[in-house]
Motif scaffolding. Structure first.
Motif, PDB file in Angstrom:
ATOM      1  N   SER A  69       0.828  -1.215   0.000  1.00 52.83           N
ATOM      2  CA  SER A  69       0.000   0.000   0.000  1.00 52.83           C
ATOM      3  C   SER A  69       0.863   1.266   0.000  1.00 52.83           C
ATOM      4  N   VAL A  70       2.183   1.125  -0.031  1.00 42.76           N
ATOM      5  CA  VAL A  70       3.049   2.307  -0.161  1.00 42.76           C
ATOM      6  C   VAL A  70       3.808   2.216  -1.484  1.00 42.76           C
ATOM      7  N   ASP A  71       4.332   3.363  -1.933  1.00 44.32           N
ATOM      8  CA  ASP A  71       4.895   3.366  -3.290  1.00 44.32           C
ATOM      9  C   ASP A  71       6.391   3.062  -3.327  1.00 44.32           C
ATOM     10  N   GLY A  72       6.948   2.621  -2.212  1.00 43.78           N
ATOM     11  CA  GLY A  72       8.358   2.253  -2.215  1.00 43.78           C
ATOM     12  C   GLY A  72       8.934   2.352  -0.813  1.00 43.78           C
ATOM     13  N   VAL A  73      10.247   2.198  -0.746  1.00 39.83           N
ATOM     14  CA  VAL A  73      10.951   2.292   0.534  1.00 39.83           C
ATOM     15  C   VAL A  73      11.431   3.736   0.700  1.00 39.83           C
ATOM     16  N   TYR A  74      11.220   4.290   1.893  1.00 34.24           N
ATOM     17  CA  TYR A  74      11.650   5.666   2.185  1.00 34.24           C
ATOM     18  C   TYR A  74      12.862   5.639   3.128  1.00 34.24           C
ATOM     19  N   SER A  75      13.602   6.741   3.127  1.00 35.76           N
ATOM     20  CA  SER A  75      14.809   6.826   3.962  1.00 35.76           C
ATOM     21  C   SER A  75      14.455   6.696   5.448  1.00 35.76           C
ATOM     22  N   SER A  76      13.271   7.137   5.817  1.00 35.54           N
ATOM     23  CA  SER A  76      12.741   6.906   7.171  1.00 35.54           C
ATOM     24  C   SER A  76      11.220   6.876   7.018  1.00 35.54           C
ATOM     25  N   ASP A  77      10.519   6.593   8.098  1.00 37.12           N
ATOM     26  CA  ASP A  77       9.072   6.411   7.968  1.00 37.12           C
ATOM     27  C   ASP A  77       8.393   7.743   7.620  1.00 37.12           C
ATOM     28  N   PRO A  78       7.804   7.841   6.414  1.00 37.84           N
ATOM     29  CA  PRO A  78       7.214   9.119   5.989  1.00 37.84           C
ATOM     30  C   PRO A  78       6.017   9.554   6.840  1.00 37.84           C
ATOM     31  N   ARG A  79       5.466   8.621   7.603  1.00 36.26           N
ATOM     32  CA  ARG A  79       4.345   9.010   8.483  1.00 36.26           C
ATOM     33  C   ARG A  79       4.830   9.797   9.685  1.00 36.26           C
ATOM     34  N   PHE A  80       6.123   9.674   9.986  1.00 34.34           N
ATOM     35  CA  PHE A  80       6.658  10.366  11.165  1.00 34.34           C
ATOM     36  C   PHE A  80       7.669  11.449  10.792  1.00 34.34           C
ATOM     37  N   ASN A  81       8.236  11.389   9.588  1.00 36.10           N
ATOM     38  CA  ASN A  81       9.284  12.347   9.188  1.00 36.10           C
ATOM     39  C   ASN A  81       8.921  13.024   7.876  1.00 36.10           C
ATOM     40  N   ASP A  82       8.751  14.351   7.942  1.00 35.76           N
ATOM     41  CA  ASP A  82       8.400  15.091   6.722  1.00 35.76           C
ATOM     42  C   ASP A  82       9.531  15.071   5.708  1.00 35.76           C
ATOM     43  N   ASP A  83      10.784  14.930   6.185  1.00 42.29           N
ATOM     44  CA  ASP A  83      11.906  14.960   5.250  1.00 42.29           C
ATOM     45  C   ASP A  83      12.297  13.562   4.731  1.00 42.29           C
ATOM     46  N   ALA A  84      11.429  12.564   4.977  1.00 32.85           N
ATOM     47  CA  ALA A  84      11.711  11.209   4.457  1.00 32.85           C
ATOM     48  C   ALA A  84      11.710  11.238   2.926  1.00 32.85           C
ATOM     49  N   GLU A  85      12.714  10.602   2.349  1.00 37.11           N
ATOM     50  CA  GLU A  85      12.816  10.607   0.873  1.00 37.11           C
ATOM     51  C   GLU A  85      12.566   9.215   0.328  1.00 37.11           C
ATOM     52  N   LYS A  86      11.851   9.163  -0.790  1.00 39.76           N
ATOM     53  CA  LYS A  86      11.649   7.859  -1.431  1.00 39.76           C
ATOM     54  C   LYS A  86      12.940   7.452  -2.142  1.00 39.76           C
ATOM     55  N   LEU A  87      13.306   6.201  -2.007  1.00 40.68           N
ATOM     56  CA  LEU A  87      14.576   5.719  -2.564  1.00 40.68           C
ATOM     57  C   LEU A  87      14.297   4.867  -3.800  1.00 40.68           C
ATOM     58  N   ASP A  88      14.999   5.163  -4.888  1.00 41.59           N
ATOM     59  CA  ASP A  88      14.776   4.408  -6.132  1.00 41.59           C
ATOM     60  C   ASP A  88      15.492   3.071  -6.112  1.00 41.59           C
ATOM     61  N   ARG A  89      16.695   3.074  -5.505  1.00 45.43           N
ATOM     62  CA  ARG A  89      17.495   1.852  -5.500  1.00 45.43           C
ATOM     63  C   ARG A  89      18.298   1.797  -4.199  1.00 45.43           C
ATOM     64  N   ILE A  90      18.220   0.685  -3.503  1.00 52.79           N
ATOM     65  CA  ILE A  90      19.006   0.535  -2.269  1.00 52.79           C
ATOM     66  C   ILE A  90      19.589  -0.866  -2.205  1.00 52.79           C
ATOM     67  N   SER A  91      20.605  -1.008  -1.360  1.00 53.69           N
ATOM     68  CA  SER A  91      21.205  -2.330  -1.166  1.00 53.69           C
ATOM     69  C   SER A  91      20.377  -3.081  -0.116  1.00 53.69           C
ATOM     70  N   PRO A  92      20.469  -4.414  -0.109  1.00 53.25           N
ATOM     71  CA  PRO A  92      19.712  -5.185   0.881  1.00 53.25           C
ATOM     72  C   PRO A  92      20.077  -4.809   2.322  1.00 53.25           C
ATOM     73  N   ASP A  93      21.380  -4.519   2.596  1.00 55.08           N
ATOM     74  CA  ASP A  93      21.720  -4.180   3.985  1.00 55.08           C
ATOM     75  C   ASP A  93      21.148  -2.827   4.394  1.00 55.08           C
ATOM     76  N   ARG A  94      21.001  -1.903   3.436  1.00 57.08           N
ATOM     77  CA  ARG A  94      20.337  -0.621   3.736  1.00 57.08           C
ATOM     78  C   ARG A  94      18.850  -0.869   4.043  1.00 57.08           C
ATOM     79  N   LEU A  95      18.235  -1.805   3.301  1.00 54.45           N
ATOM     80  CA  LEU A  95      16.831  -2.148   3.585  1.00 54.45           C
ATOM     81  C   LEU A  95      16.696  -2.642   5.022  1.00 54.45           C
ATOM     82  N   VAL A  96      17.619  -3.529   5.437  1.00 60.80           N
ATOM     83  CA  VAL A  96      17.571  -4.066   6.805  1.00 60.80           C
ATOM     84  C   VAL A  96      17.652  -2.912   7.808  1.00 60.80           C
ATOM     85  N   GLU A  97      18.618  -1.989   7.586  1.00 69.28           N
ATOM     86  CA  GLU A  97      18.784  -0.842   8.506  1.00 69.28           C
ATOM     87  C   GLU A  97      17.492  -0.038   8.621  1.00 69.28           C
TER      88      GLU A  97
END
Ligand code: UTP
Length: 233
Positions: free
Chosen positions: A140-168
């Motif tokens: 129901s979301v359009d991708g992975v964000y740098s932090s949770d966009p529901r709590f952080n206005d400056d969260a950025e949508k990421l086009d490509r990330i590594s698996p370990d960044r996803l885990v973080e």
């Protein structure tokens, strides 16, 4: 090529409406002409309602999980009904059963399998079992964000990330009370170890799932190691 598609309950069954199942079944059938397919269905709001009632009646969390699993399997059965011929006729209840089903059928639809996780983890694990070339999370979301966009206005949508960044990212999101990560932590760890190319995208339009699988085109987040040079952008 083997593909695993995770259909979140919130996009497949936001409310109980046969048209969502029909629309998705058309897209999945088209994909199945090209690729072998395991589809994992979530439970969505219906699972949460059943779980809340069971919890209110005093059930423990493992029992509540079992109820959630039943709902995911009901959604799997509805999708199997919509797909009709050519699909394995019941949702396998374990990874072994799913592998047996996949050995005789090009399309297998399953829900949850064991308490303590979500269908995100089931999707990642079955992708590992079948050596999938692609894992798609239609959510129901359009991708992975740098932090949770529901709590952080400056969260950025990421086009490509590594698996370990996803885990973080998933681990950071999980510490906040009431927050649910874009994929669950176990799923992110499995993606990290298996390195299966993974796309997280908005699944509200089934056509977006067709585009990523058949054309390699998407507007979500691609989770791949830095050395990945495949067709997905
Ligand atoms: P979902 O995977 O649907 O959880 O499973 P979700 O996080 O609510 O995802 P969406 O909203 O559908 O996208 C529903 C519930 O079923 C239980 C868990 O309690 C989960 O929250 N479940 C599911 C399991 O215990 N094990 C499984 O393998 C799958």
């Amino acid at each position: 090529m083997s593909i695993v598609i995770s259909l979140g309950g919130s996009i497949l069954a936001p409310d109980l409406d046969s048209s969502r199942f029909s629309e998705y079944s058309r897209v999945l059938k088209d994909i199945s002409f090209e690729d072998d397919l395991v589809v994992v269905t979530g439970g969505g709001e219906m699972a949460r309602e059943y779980i809340d009632i069971a919890r209110g009646l005093g059930s423990n969390e493992a029992f509540c999980d079992s109820i959630g699993i039943e709902v995911t399997r009901l959604n799997a059965r509805l999708l199997i009904s919509a797909l009709g011929e050519g699909v394995f006729p019941e949702p396998p209840g374990s990874y072994d059963a799913a592998l047996r089903a996949f050995s005789v059928s090009d399309v297998v639809v399953m829900g949850g399998v064991s308490p303590g996780q979500s269908t995100d983890a089931v999707s990642a694990l079955i992708a590992e079992y079948v050596d999938a070339e692609l894992l798609v999370f239609a959510t129901s979301v359009d991708g992975v964000y740098s932090s949770d966009p529901r709590f952080n206005d400056d969260a950025e949508k990421l086009d490509r990330i590594s698996p370990d960044r996803l885990v973080e990212i998933v681990m950071e999101t999980e510490i906040k009370a009431g927050a649910k990560g874009v994929v669950d932590p176990l799923a992110s760890k499995i993606i990290e170890r298996s390195e299966i190319p993974t796309v997280v995208l908005d699944g509200s339009e089934p056509e977006k799932v067709r585009s990523v699988v058949l054309d390699g085109v998407h507007e979500g987040t691609l989770v791949v190691s830095e050395s990945y040079e495949g067709v997905l952008g």
